[in-house]
Design an enzyme around this catalytic site. Structure first.
Site, PDB file in Angstrom:
ATOM      1  N   LYS A 159       6.625   1.402  -1.285  1.00 36.35           N
ATOM      2  CA  LYS A 159       5.495   1.060  -0.413  1.00 36.35           C
ATOM      3  C   LYS A 159       5.513  -0.443  -0.087  1.00 36.35           C
ATOM      4  O   LYS A 159       6.128  -1.235  -0.809  1.00 36.35           O
ATOM      5  CB  LYS A 159       4.179   1.467  -1.073  1.00 36.35           C
ATOM      6  CG  LYS A 159       3.865   0.734  -2.351  1.00 36.35           C
ATOM      7  CD  LYS A 159       2.682   1.362  -3.087  1.00 36.35           C
ATOM      8  CE  LYS A 159       2.372   0.550  -4.325  1.00 36.35           C
ATOM      9  NZ  LYS A 159       1.513   1.249  -5.267  1.00 36.35           N
ATOM     10  N   ARG A 192     -10.518   5.345  -8.866  1.00 36.91           N
ATOM     11  CA  ARG A 192     -10.185   4.749  -7.583  1.00 36.91           C
ATOM     12  C   ARG A 192      -9.979   5.872  -6.572  1.00 36.91           C
ATOM     13  O   ARG A 192     -10.689   5.972  -5.604  1.00 36.91           O
ATOM     14  CB  ARG A 192      -8.911   3.886  -7.728  1.00 36.91           C
ATOM     15  CG  ARG A 192      -8.538   3.137  -6.480  1.00 36.91           C
ATOM     16  CD  ARG A 192      -7.308   2.265  -6.679  1.00 36.91           C
ATOM     17  NE  ARG A 192      -6.080   3.041  -6.941  1.00 36.91           N
ATOM     18  CZ  ARG A 192      -4.866   2.516  -6.973  1.00 36.91           C
ATOM     19  NH1 ARG A 192      -4.704   1.209  -6.776  1.00 36.91           N
ATOM     20  NH2 ARG A 192      -3.813   3.257  -7.201  1.00 36.91           N
ATOM     21  N   TYR A 206       1.326 -32.900   4.877  1.00 40.58           N
ATOM     22  CA  TYR A 206      -0.118 -32.805   5.133  1.00 40.58           C
ATOM     23  C   TYR A 206      -0.929 -33.474   4.022  1.00 40.58           C
ATOM     24  O   TYR A 206      -0.670 -33.258   2.838  1.00 40.58           O
ATOM     25  CB  TYR A 206      -0.550 -31.340   5.216  1.00 40.58           C
ATOM     26  CG  TYR A 206      -0.237 -30.714   6.557  1.00 40.58           C
ATOM     27  CD1 TYR A 206      -0.895 -31.130   7.718  1.00 40.58           C
ATOM     28  CD2 TYR A 206       0.707 -29.698   6.657  1.00 40.58           C
ATOM     29  CE1 TYR A 206      -0.612 -30.553   8.932  1.00 40.58           C
ATOM     30  CE2 TYR A 206       0.995 -29.112   7.875  1.00 40.58           C
ATOM     31  CZ  TYR A 206       0.329 -29.551   9.015  1.00 40.58           C
ATOM     32  OH  TYR A 206       0.611 -28.976  10.220  1.00 40.58           O
ATOM     33  N   MET A 230       3.211 -24.453   7.159  1.00 42.30           N
ATOM     34  CA  MET A 230       3.329 -23.068   7.631  1.00 42.30           C
ATOM     35  C   MET A 230       4.787 -22.625   7.705  1.00 42.30           C
ATOM     36  O   MET A 230       5.128 -21.537   7.281  1.00 42.30           O
ATOM     37  CB  MET A 230       2.668 -22.925   9.005  1.00 42.30           C
ATOM     38  CG  MET A 230       2.518 -21.471   9.431  1.00 42.30           C
ATOM     39  SD  MET A 230       1.817 -21.272  11.068  1.00 42.30           S
ATOM     40  CE  MET A 230       0.161 -21.852  10.857  1.00 42.30           C
TER      41      MET A 230
HETATM   42  C1  LIG Z   1       2.156   1.330  -6.607  1.00 37.46           C
HETATM   43  C2  LIG Z   1       2.075   2.593  -7.337  1.00 37.46           C
HETATM   44  C3  LIG Z   1       3.020   2.910  -8.339  1.00 37.46           C
HETATM   45  C4  LIG Z   1       4.073   1.951  -8.830  1.00 37.46           C
HETATM   46  O1  LIG Z   1       3.553   1.079  -9.802  1.00 37.46           O
HETATM   47  P1  LIG Z   1       4.465   0.001 -10.545  1.00 37.46           P
HETATM   48  O2  LIG Z   1       3.567  -0.627 -11.528  1.00 37.46           O
HETATM   49  O3  LIG Z   1       4.930  -0.946  -9.502  1.00 37.46           O
HETATM   50  O4  LIG Z   1       5.612   0.759 -11.158  1.00 37.46           O
HETATM   51  C5  LIG Z   1       2.946   4.183  -8.907  1.00 37.46           C
HETATM   52  N1  LIG Z   1       1.998   5.062  -8.522  1.00 37.46           N
HETATM   53  C6  LIG Z   1       1.065   4.774  -7.593  1.00 37.46           C
HETATM   54  C7  LIG Z   1       0.037   5.791  -7.247  1.00 37.46           C
HETATM   55  C8  LIG Z   1       1.058   3.531  -6.977  1.00 37.46           C
HETATM   56  O5  LIG Z   1       0.120   3.243  -6.063  1.00 37.46           O
END
Ligand SMILES: *Cc1c(COP(=O)(O)O)cnc(C)c1O
Length: 341
Positions: free
Chosen positions: A33, A118, A249, A295
């Site tokens: 992701k 969550r 800066y 930047m």
């Molecule tokens: C991001 C995520 C993971 C991975 O977690 P890590 O700590 O990076 O291994 C696993 N399951 C879900 C549902 C996540 O959102």
């Protein structure tokens, strides 16, 4: 031009350690992701495939589409719009309301809230959810949960595991009663996998460990992994700074003696965050970031044409009082990626 180098050797080393712990490459779902935690979705997907990983986890169906040729099994965590749905995609359902959107024959992973509060449905709602999904003629291919604190020494990991075990029992009983196939069960992220004495689930969802980090309490005897990403920048200009002259800066850096400084083409616009002025940051070769990060550039006491800005973000995470995840995820998608063989 600034770029990210990806070490195939280190990635394969991490995947080897992870597969060993999970008891097989087929039991590892790499979490890709958010542009593979800033490392580059396609680059990491193709390397994972080359290593022999068959499963991946992404946030959106759009990302799943981009990597569909690399994996035979893709879990989509947070996108139930079901556009461009493909039979290798498994869509997570995070609430009872979501069930009404599920089309016929879709592969569904039901998320259980085992205590993080969550996402996911409560254990008491499992029967309603499964009956609802069957009514919509969905394939229930997975049931999973997420830990709120697998990386910290507390009781959380244990009671969440107990709750998930209860959920599994309930699901198995229902499957027997309804004559449907028992789905895959998965609960572990990186820290969860390495905390299990014996890993006995169908697969683990491994993100941060793939990339070479485990942000855990030090009491755990986890293996030492190897960071996959290093960030490099190219010199734009060199000048002499006279004693007493200030740089950048706000003139925050003041030369104590005559010195040579150079500007490099990386800045917070690329996702290399501005540094806390109370801390100094040194590159792996010992060059210091002088004054404020702009930047699109920053200054170092270096004359090298190319400089490695970091090859491990652990220290930067400490400086920014955050986790390694946030440092790599902050890097912008547009940064060029090169794979080091
Ligand atoms: C991001 C995520 C993971 C991975 O977690 P890590 O700590 O990076 O291994 C696993 N399951 C879900 C549902 C996540 O959102």
């Amino acid at each position: 031009m600034a770029k990210i180098l990806l070490s195939k050797k280190n990635l394969f080393y991490n995947l080897e350690e992870i597969s060993k712990k999970a008891k097989g490459k087929e039991k590892v779902a790499v979490v890709l992701k958010d542009n593979a935690y800033g490392h580059g979705l396609i680059e990491i997907a193709s390397l994972c495939k080359e290593f022999g990983i068959q499963k991946a986890v992404v946030r959106t169906i759009e990302d799943a589409q981009k990597i569909r040729d690399y994996f035979s099994y893709i879990v989509v965590l947070a996108d139930n719009s079901f556009h461009n749905y493909s039979h290798t995609f498994h869509i997570a359902i995070n609430s009872l309301d979501d069930i009404n959107k599920v089309p016929q024959n879709a592969n569904i992973h039901l998320k259980i809230d085992s205590g993080m509060h969550r996402n996911g449905i409560s254990i008491d709602d499992i029967e309603v959810a499964i009956l609802g999904l069957l009514e919509r003629k969905a394939n229930i291919t997975g049931v999973f949960t997420h830990h709120r604190g697998a990386d910290t020494l507390s009781t959380d990991f244990f009671w969440q595991n107990e709750n998930f075990t209860k959920a599994k029992t309930k699901v198995k009983e229902l499957c027997e009663k309804l004559l449907i196939k028992v789905p895959s069960f998965h609960s572990c992220n990186s820290a969860g996998l390495f905390r299990k004495q014996i890993f006995d689930e169908d697969f683990a969802r491994v993100g941060i460990a793939t990339y070479g980090y485990l942000d855990n309490d030090e009491v755990f005897d986890f293996p030492k992994l190897k960071p996959v990403m290093s960030l490099w920048a190219t010199k734009m200009a060199t000048r002499e700074l006279k004693k007493g002259q200030s740089l950048g800066y706000g003139g925050k850096f003041k030369a104590k003696e005559n010195m040579v400084v150079s500007t490099y083409d990386i800045g917070y616009g690329d996702g290399f965050l501005r540094l806390n002025e109370d801390d100094s940051y040194k590159t792996p070769k010992g060059f210091e970031v002088l004054g404020r990060v702009s930047m699109d550039n920053l200054s170092l006491n270096s004359e090298d044409n190319e400089v490695c800005i970091f090859d491990d973000v652990t220290n930067l995470a400490k400086i920014h009082k955050t986790i390694t995840y946030e440092i790599t995820c902050s890097l912008k998608e547009g940064l060029k990626k090169e794979i080091l063989l």
